[in-house]
Motif scaffolding. Sequence first.
Motif, PDB file in Angstrom:
ATOM      1  N   VAL A  30     -33.157  15.268  -4.290  1.00 43.44           N
ATOM      2  CA  VAL A  30     -32.356  14.948  -5.476  1.00 43.44           C
ATOM      3  C   VAL A  30     -33.114  13.930  -6.323  1.00 43.44           C
ATOM      4  N   LYS A  31     -33.210  14.191  -7.618  1.00 44.06           N
ATOM      5  CA  LYS A  31     -33.909  13.268  -8.510  1.00 44.06           C
ATOM      6  C   LYS A  31     -33.176  11.926  -8.573  1.00 44.06           C
ATOM      7  N   LYS A  32     -33.936  10.864  -8.718  1.00 39.45           N
ATOM      8  CA  LYS A  32     -33.350   9.524  -8.756  1.00 39.45           C
ATOM      9  C   LYS A  32     -32.311   9.414  -9.863  1.00 39.45           C
ATOM     10  N   SER A  33     -32.577  10.057 -10.985  1.00 37.97           N
ATOM     11  CA  SER A  33     -31.657   9.981 -12.125  1.00 37.97           C
ATOM     12  C   SER A  33     -30.358  10.750 -11.880  1.00 37.97           C
ATOM     13  N   ASP A  34     -30.327  11.581 -10.818  1.00 37.75           N
ATOM     14  CA  ASP A  34     -29.140  12.402 -10.536  1.00 37.75           C
ATOM     15  C   ASP A  34     -28.303  11.872  -9.379  1.00 37.75           C
ATOM     16  N   ILE A  43     -28.374  20.729  -4.177  1.00 36.00           N
ATOM     17  CA  ILE A  43     -27.442  19.646  -3.845  1.00 36.00           C
ATOM     18  C   ILE A  43     -26.815  19.079  -5.108  1.00 36.00           C
ATOM     19  N   TYR A  44     -27.610  18.930  -6.161  1.00 35.18           N
ATOM     20  CA  TYR A  44     -27.072  18.410  -7.418  1.00 35.18           C
ATOM     21  C   TYR A  44     -26.005  19.350  -7.982  1.00 35.18           C
ATOM     22  N   ASN A  45     -26.263  20.652  -7.922  1.00 34.38           N
ATOM     23  CA  ASN A  45     -25.323  21.627  -8.491  1.00 34.38           C
ATOM     24  C   ASN A  45     -24.071  21.803  -7.643  1.00 34.38           C
ATOM     25  N   GLY A  94     -26.383   9.235  -8.946  1.00 33.19           N
ATOM     26  CA  GLY A  94     -25.031   8.838  -9.315  1.00 33.19           C
ATOM     27  C   GLY A  94     -24.152  10.031  -9.642  1.00 33.19           C
ATOM     28  N   LYS A  95     -24.737  11.053 -10.264  1.00 29.66           N
ATOM     29  CA  LYS A  95     -23.966  12.242 -10.630  1.00 29.66           C
ATOM     30  C   LYS A  95     -23.521  13.018  -9.397  1.00 29.66           C
ATOM     31  N   VAL A  96     -24.388  13.051  -8.378  1.00 27.61           N
ATOM     32  CA  VAL A  96     -24.007  13.720  -7.127  1.00 27.61           C
ATOM     33  C   VAL A  96     -22.804  13.016  -6.513  1.00 27.61           C
ATOM     34  N   LEU A  97     -22.820  11.698  -6.518  1.00 23.81           N
ATOM     35  CA  LEU A  97     -21.706  10.929  -5.958  1.00 23.81           C
ATOM     36  C   LEU A  97     -20.429  11.155  -6.760  1.00 23.81           C
ATOM     37  N   TYR A 120     -18.932  12.164  -0.077  1.00 26.54           N
ATOM     38  CA  TYR A 120     -20.245  12.346   0.526  1.00 26.54           C
ATOM     39  C   TYR A 120     -20.630  11.257   1.536  1.00 26.54           C
ATOM     40  N   PRO A 121     -20.483   9.958   1.211  1.00 26.13           N
ATOM     41  CA  PRO A 121     -20.941   8.918   2.158  1.00 26.13           C
ATOM     42  C   PRO A 121     -20.175   8.888   3.476  1.00 26.13           C
ATOM     43  N   LYS A 122     -19.051   9.611   3.575  1.00 26.23           N
ATOM     44  CA  LYS A 122     -18.284   9.612   4.814  1.00 26.23           C
ATOM     45  C   LYS A 122     -18.908  10.512   5.875  1.00 26.23           C
ATOM     46  N   TYR A 123     -19.827  11.388   5.457  1.00 26.51           N
ATOM     47  CA  TYR A 123     -20.447  12.317   6.403  1.00 26.51           C
ATOM     48  C   TYR A 123     -21.717  11.710   6.978  1.00 26.51           C
TER      49      TYR A 123
END
Length: 333
Positions: free
Chosen positions: A117-121, A161-163, A123-126, A132-135
């Motif tokens: 995942v690109k660094k710029s993306d 993953i981004y999509n 926050g968008k994934v979250l 997500y962080p619960k897994y």
Amino acid sequence: MAKKYNFEEIVNKLAINISENPKTSKRNNDRLLEILLKAPYGQKKKLKNQLIEQLGCKVTDYEIGGSFETITQDLLYFNDIGCTKINKIIDGCPQILELNRDNTIIPKIKFLEKSGVKKSDLGKVLEKFPKYPKYGIEYMNKRVQFLKIKGLKKKQIGQAIYNAPQLLKANLYDMNNRINILYDFNIYHQKIPSTIAGYAMILLLDENKMRSRANFFLGLGYNKTDIGDMITKHTAILAYDIEKNLKPTFKYLTQGFGYSIDEIKENPRLLSNSLKNKVIPRFNYLTKNKLHNRYDHIRIVRNSDDYFCSKVGIKLEDYQQFKKENSVDVFFN
């Protein structure tokens, strides 16, 4: 004499920085947090609730635990990685503010970046997948390794993953079955990576609905190889509702605009055009003004309203008004 602070006012300023001024310097926000941590212990719970409310969160049925320090540090970290809709994250998973930033959240965000995942993306994934962080990292890494086995490169995995970040929690058996459906339509191994990277939701669709949509095209006269070619060009056709989208759109394109089934096979993205906002009003306008045979039917359907208006000689604002009054399906009803 100790300096007195208006902690409510400082919380307000921090909330504005987080939600409206994401480019505010980290040093500035850290300074505000440093001051807030000086608030009396009994006041911090009130400040915590004020901060969450100021961010526009709608959490009403969950009492967010965690210390004021933990919560503010989490919020500032979300801001640092590019989250612009922090209220959406908290509403989607209020428990995220109870997770330790250094021991839980940061390692899992770094896992995303390591996976492609690109660094710029990040926050968008979250924002798309707040839970997500619960897994666990080991659990999610099995999904990443699955994608690698299927031929996806690091960049493609990051794109997938981004999509569709939810694929990091998807059942491996189910994902494999969905890929087998693609194989059934002669989409060979070398095309699987680009197909998944372009529309990762394919790994999350209902299998029966995927097959029923593919069978819909078989019923129109396409063979399996044709359908496979259409899927690789525009994979989302396996997600469209048959009765509400595919069937009426196909009818309008073929019987209304004169497309051949081969032209649709070569341009399957045509089936993504909105019936209400594009296909029906354009058909109605061309029919009303007897203009059907004057224009290239492929461009007249798929291009923007600006393009359409320039071709048929109508002002955009006049056409927008026509659309409001003529978006009813009168051709097939």
